[in-house]
Each structure stands twice: as structure tokens, then as C-alpha cells.
Write a protein that holds these residues in place. Structure first.
Motif, short mmCIF file in Angstrom:
data_model
loop_
_atom_site.label_atom_id
_atom_site.label_comp_id
_atom_site.label_asym_id
_atom_site.label_seq_id
_atom_site.Cartn_x
_atom_site.Cartn_y
_atom_site.Cartn_z
N ARG A 82 0.86 -1.11 -0.05
CA ARG A 82 -0.32 0.33 0.10
C ARG A 82 0.66 0.93 0.07
N ALA A 83 2.19 1.39 1.04
CA ALA A 83 2.65 2.42 0.85
C ALA A 83 3.63 2.56 -0.38
N ALA A 143 0.56 10.36 3.98
CA ALA A 143 1.23 11.71 5.06
C ALA A 143 1.65 10.81 6.68
N VAL A 144 0.57 9.55 6.66
CA VAL A 144 0.96 9.05 8.50
C VAL A 144 0.76 7.40 8.13
N ASP A 180 12.93 3.97 5.37
CA ASP A 180 14.04 4.58 4.12
C ASP A 180 13.11 4.91 2.86
N GLY A 181 11.70 3.99 2.45
CA GLY A 181 11.13 4.37 1.73
C GLY A 181 10.87 6.08 0.95
N ASP A 182 10.05 6.13 2.58
CA ASP A 182 10.03 7.98 2.74
C ASP A 182 10.38 8.32 3.65
N PRO A 183 11.29 9.36 3.35
CA PRO A 183 12.20 9.80 5.06
C PRO A 183 11.21 10.88 5.40
N GLY A 184 10.05 11.40 4.79
CA GLY A 184 9.15 12.53 5.82
C GLY A 184 7.77 12.12 5.81
#
Length: 231
Positions: free
Chosen positions: A47-48, A54-55, A76-80
Motif C-alpha cells: 500500500r505504501a 502522509a501518516v 527508507d522508502g519515504d523519509p518524510g
């Protein structure tokens, strides 16, 4: 990753409890979030991969893949990505492990939904605070855009919490940052977080940020907090 203003904030709940998972989704929907539910880490990673979250709210005890491992892979896939871990274990070592894996906050079960909602609001406020993406203090450079740190031109490898703590201190260079402020801004809580965790992370930073190369020193102001000073 799309987090455009005006669109519902997408939240992924990863929880294998078939009662709690849907309950959290309904509560988040009532708060205005666009919430989805996965029961295991593999489904959550798939899913990610769509890239519009966002969360992420992660249970620690998941089938097949632990919440800690899932947290590391998501980070690792999304630092934000904002990551909040949920667990029934109120052990300091577990909290440190979760935060080192890349979590932004750690909430112990059982909890009131109102506290969960407040934690999410606080995390989102911290993410949206306007700040220079690049801070330079003497030979130390803290780049928020790339989540990178260099000291005297040499890369310094930091965990997400170490990076957040160093950035906070660099934003207040030569000023003492109270321990309570650090706990609130970095760990999201004063009441539910062991205050000694701040000392532990300052110790980690001291070992990694060499005053000779960086030109800065981390000082302890006894009974008050910590400060980053130009050497």
C-alpha cells in the motif's frame, strides 16, 4: 509523494487486531482523515508503494514482520512519512528501538483516542513548521531536505531521532533548549517519555559529531537542558 494542501490527509493503520483496526479507522475518519487499514507488514508495504500516504500508524506486534522492521522499511522508502508506533509494551528499550527504527512518536496501549488524535496533530504541526532546509553552524551542516549532516565536509550518519535532535539544537545555536521542550518537540510527550532518553541521544550525538571537524560542541546545562555552541 503527494501531500497537497486541501486534500484529506491519508493515514495507513497497520494493526492485526480485527476490532481495534476498524475502530481506529472510524475514529480517524471522524477527525477528517482518509484512513485505511492493513493487518500485516507485507500488505502495508504494498500500500505504501503507491506513494500518497502522509501518516502510518504501526502496531509493534504484527504477524510475519515486526512493526520495527516495517518502520525501517517505510522510513527508507519515504523519509518524510510521519510514523506513529502503537504498542502494549511500556519498556524504555522498546521505545528507543522504535524511535531508532525511524518512528516519530510512540504511544502505549491502552490509550484514549483523544490522545492519539492530539499526537497526530502535534506531529503534523512539527512537520509543517516553516524552517530553512539547510542550517550551517561553523563546520556543521544540517540539511533537512536530504536528511543529511556533514561535519567539516565529512558525512555523519544519524538515526531519524538523532537528526531531529541535532536540527532542533542547531536551530537554537548558542541558546539552551530546555529538556521539556526537547521531549515535547522530538518525542511528542513529556508525561509518557523517560526524560533520560534525551541524555542518551545527546550522548549518541557527542560520539558522532566530532568538535574538531564540526566546530561545535554539545553542552549540558545541568538542571535545564542542552545547547549547541560554536567551539
Amino acid at each position: 509523494m503527494s501531500r497537497a494542501s486541501g486534500h484529506p490527509v491519508r493515514v495507513l493503520v497497520v494493526e492485526d487486531d480485527t476490532q481495534l483496526g476498524p475502530l481506529l479507522v472510524r475514529g480517524l475518519a471522524d477527525e477528517g482523515y482518509d484512513a485505511e487499514w492493513c493487518q500485516d507488514g507485507t500488505s502495508a508495504l504494498i500500500r505504501a508503494g503507491r506513494g500518497d500516504l502522509a501518516v502510518a500508524m504501526l502496531d509493534v506486534m504484527l504477524p510475519g514482520m515486526s512493526g520495527f522492521e516495517l518502520c525501517r522499511r517505510l522510513r527508507d522508502g519515504d523519509p518524510g512519512l510521519i510514523i506513529l508506533m502503537l504498542t502494549a509494551r511500556d519498556d524504555v528499550d522498546d521505545r528507543v528501538k522504535g524511535l531508532d527504527a525511524g518512528a516519530d512518536d510512540y504511544l502505549v496501549k491502552p490509550f484514549a483516542f483523544a490522545e492519539l488524535a492530539a499526537r497526530l496533530r502535534a506531529l503534523r504541526r512539527r512537520e509543517s513548521v516553516a524552517a530553512s532546509p539547510r542550517l550551517e553552524v561553523a563546520g556543521l551542516v544540517v540539511d533537512s531536505h536530504d536528511h543529511a549532516v556533514t561535519a567539516g565536509g565529512t558525512p555523519v550518519q544519524l538515526s531519524p531521532k538523532e537528526f531531529a535532535l541535532l536540527r532542533l539544537l542547531a536551530q537554537n545555536v548558542d541558546e539552551t533548549v530546555p529538556r521539556e521542550q526537547i521531549l515535547q518537540e522530538i518525542w511528542g510527550s513529556i508525561q509518557h517519555t523517560d526524560p533520560n532518553i534525551v541524555d542518551q541521544y545527546v550522548s549518541y550525538l557527542r560520539r558522532k559529531v566530532d568538535p574538531v571537524g564540526s566546530g561545535v560542541t554539545l553542552r549540558t546545562v545541568r538542571g535545564v537542558g542542552f545547547r549547541l555552541e560554536r567551539s
